[in-house]
Design a protein around this motif. Structure first.
Motif, mmCIF file in Angstrom:
data_model
loop_
_atom_site.group_PDB
_atom_site.id
_atom_site.type_symbol
_atom_site.label_atom_id
_atom_site.label_comp_id
_atom_site.label_asym_id
_atom_site.label_seq_id
_atom_site.Cartn_x
_atom_site.Cartn_y
_atom_site.Cartn_z
ATOM 1 N N ALA A 186 0.799 -1.216 -0.106
ATOM 2 C CA ALA A 186 -0.044 -0.101 0.132
ATOM 3 C C ALA A 186 0.965 1.169 -0.013
ATOM 4 O O ALA A 186 2.162 1.055 0.462
ATOM 5 N N MET A 187 0.463 2.452 -0.587
ATOM 6 C CA MET A 187 1.073 3.562 -0.678
ATOM 7 C C MET A 187 0.834 4.234 0.767
ATOM 8 O O MET A 187 0.241 3.807 1.668
ATOM 9 N N GLY A 188 1.441 5.488 0.584
ATOM 10 C CA GLY A 188 1.338 6.379 1.869
ATOM 11 C C GLY A 188 -0.100 7.061 1.928
ATOM 12 O O GLY A 188 -1.009 6.679 1.269
ATOM 13 N N TYR A 197 2.594 13.250 -0.985
ATOM 14 C CA TYR A 197 3.674 12.835 -1.794
ATOM 15 C C TYR A 197 4.077 11.249 -1.705
ATOM 16 O O TYR A 197 4.031 10.637 -2.833
ATOM 17 N N GLU A 198 4.061 10.903 -0.555
ATOM 18 C CA GLU A 198 4.141 9.374 -0.282
ATOM 19 C C GLU A 198 2.890 8.475 -0.608
ATOM 20 O O GLU A 198 3.252 7.414 -0.950
ATOM 21 N N MET A 225 6.060 6.992 -3.174
ATOM 22 C CA MET A 225 6.102 5.407 -2.626
ATOM 23 C C MET A 225 7.575 4.993 -2.804
ATOM 24 O O MET A 225 8.178 4.521 -1.836
ATOM 25 N N ILE A 226 7.948 4.971 -4.145
ATOM 26 C CA ILE A 226 9.343 4.397 -4.441
ATOM 27 C C ILE A 226 10.457 5.157 -3.864
ATOM 28 O O ILE A 226 11.464 4.579 -3.146
ATOM 29 N N GLY A 258 13.121 15.967 -3.739
ATOM 30 C CA GLY A 258 13.259 16.989 -2.693
ATOM 31 C C GLY A 258 11.918 17.060 -1.879
ATOM 32 O O GLY A 258 11.440 18.119 -1.068
ATOM 33 N N ARG A 259 10.859 16.097 -2.371
ATOM 34 C CA ARG A 259 9.530 16.142 -1.902
ATOM 35 C C ARG A 259 9.135 15.271 -0.422
ATOM 36 O O ARG A 259 8.159 15.293 0.089
ATOM 37 N N LEU A 260 10.213 14.421 -0.026
ATOM 38 C CA LEU A 260 9.991 13.544 0.964
ATOM 39 C C LEU A 260 9.617 14.220 2.162
ATOM 40 O O LEU A 260 10.164 15.375 2.711
#
Length: 323
Positions: free
Chosen positions: A281-283, A288-289, A295-296, A318-320
């Motif tokens: 599953a994704m965030g 962004y996650e 996710m990756i 630069g978005r995490l």
């Protein structure tokens, strides 16, 4: 459904069951086709290609395990109202396989993984001949799935073909850049430390793509059980290779990972949790996650950093989220 297709109507009625007859006909949202995805990763492909030309939703959200997911009554209604259904495939959504097969007699149903070449699928031992379904972990494979979704939507809604092509090209370029980033940061991990230990075996495609030995406590499905002998052999691996970190997953219990940490500590080797990875599953939606690229990016950045590699503070774009 028209009277000219009685076999299709019978299929829908068979799916409907008591009380669901009103859900049998497709619905549209503000004149847009309704596209129903099973997982967040598949919904993200649909959004990348279709944009705002369709109403898109996912049955499974943040932290949901698709291997064990059982359809609810609301899910059944949503599937039956949709104009088309998109799922991941390769038996990832194992408990809804029968429903997906029945739906295919009544409306378009597309498995994202169905376009992938057979020789690029991983066949784990003891998996009852089922290929590993976690193909999105390799951006070069998920890129092919993206193009397959583009082609399927173009066949269903040909008036939008040019738009779908342009959108898919942009997304494919992002996937290509993500692949190069992943190769760079994971390639910076010291060779001896290139061992990825996780709760279940969801990362084999990522490991194959970027040169990591991947060891999951459970098999490719979270439905499998991890025995004491498996735990002990993995503790020995951690101790012998001096692996500094293991990883938990957002959609899987950390119970077995904690057993590894305790087992290694009993043998004099300290292992830390390197971070929480997105596997099935994704965030959180809207973050962004909560996108495929995010996710990756999160996964490869987290893995590389915990295993001694060199990574940018906020990842690929630069978005995490701040760590």
């Amino acid at each position: 459904m028209s009277d000219a297709a009685p076999h299709t109507r019978r299929s829908v009625l068979a799916l409907a069951g008591a009380g669901l007859l009103s859900a049998a006909l497709p619905a549209t949202a503000a004149g847009k086709p309704v596209l129903q995805a099973t997982t967040g990763q598949v919904a993200d492909l649909l959004r990348a290609v279709a944009g705002d030309t369709a109403s898109i939703s996912s049955l499974m959200g943040e932290g949901i395990d698709p291997h064990s997911y059982k359809l609810t009554r609301a899910d059944t209604v949503a599937l039956m109202k949709a104009d088309a259904v998109f799922h991941s495939g390769l038996f990832l959504e194992g408990k809804m396989a029968e429903m997906l097969d029945k739906l295919a007699a009544a409306k378009p149903v597309h498995a994202a993984a169905s376009v992938l070449p057979g020789d690029r699928l991983i066949h784990p031992e003891g998996a009852d001949a089922h290929p590993d379904p976690h193909v999105w972990m390799d951006p070069t494979l998920w890129r092919l799935a993206l193009l397959g979704v583009r082609d399927k939507l173009s066949g269903l809604y040909p008036a939008n073909t040019s738009l779908y092509a342009a959108n898919a090209d942009r997304a494919a370029a992002d996937f290509d850049a993500l692949n190069l980033y992943a190769a760079k940061v994971l390639g910076s991990v010291p060779e001896k430390a290139r061992v990825l230990v996780t709760a279940h075996d969801a990362f084999s495609y990522l490991g194959r793509a970027y040169g990591l030995q991947v060891v999951g406590i459970q098999g490719i499905s979270t439905e499998s059980e991890a025995g004491l002998q498996r735990i002990e052999s993995m503790v020995a691996l951690l101790v012998d290779r001096k692996i500094p970190a293991v990883f938990v997953e957002t959609s899987v219990s950390d119970r077995n990972i904690q057993a590894l940490i305790q087992g290694a500590a009993a043998r004099g080797h300290k292992v830390s949790i390197g971070g929480s990875l997105y596997s099935d599953a994704m965030g959180t939606p809207g973050t962004y996650e909560g996108t495929y690229v995010g996710m990756i990016d999160h996964n490869v950045t987290t893995i590389a950093q915990a295993l001694g590699g060199t990574v940018p503070a906020r990842g690929f774009q630069g978005r995490l989220a701040a760590r």
